[in-house]
Structure formats: structure tokens, C-alpha cells
Write a protein that holds these residues in place. Sequence first.
Motif: not given
Length: 93
Positions: A71-86
Motif C-alpha cells: 500500500l505504501t509503495a502504491w501510494a508513493c508510485a501514485m505520488d499521493l503525498m504531492r496530491t494530498a498536499a495540493f
Amino acid sequence: MEKELQPSLNLTTYMVDGKKLTECQMRIIGLSVKGLMRKEMAEELGKSRHTIDTHLDRIYKLLDLHSDKQLTAWACAMDLMRTAAFLGMKYWF
């Protein structure tokens, strides 16, 4: 007869990699990426451990994943940290 909307209803959804995720699912993914244990997630969200387990099981099935590491690898691959910040999703930080 009209149904009254409850504050706990999840009306916000996000499309990620062609998959529809609810705001609650996004929160749980964010907490998992931060390294919280399921008991800690339950406390943070004011839910039971069983509810967190159920949400994670559904997330894993939806995304065809089998572990927190995947799940963590998927979230990183989807760049969810940047999306979440946005999107201003503070629970990701």
C-alpha cells in the motif's frame, strides 16, 4: 420521504489510477503511509480497530494489494503525498 444527511457520510471521492477512493479511505492510506499501526489509526480517526481492518481489507481488494508495504509503495508510485498536499489533506503530514 427525504433522508437527512449525516455528518459521518462520506460524500467526497477521489479518482486515483482509475480507482474511486473515499475520503475516509484516503485518510487511512495516509495514516498507513505515515507508519501508524491499525490501533493508532483507530484512535486518530475515532473508529474501532475492527472498522480500520474492514476499510484496509476493502482498500487492498480495490487496489489488488496484500500488505501495508504494498500500500505504501502504491501510494508513493501514485505520488499521493504531492496530491494530498495540493488538496490540503493535513492528515497525510
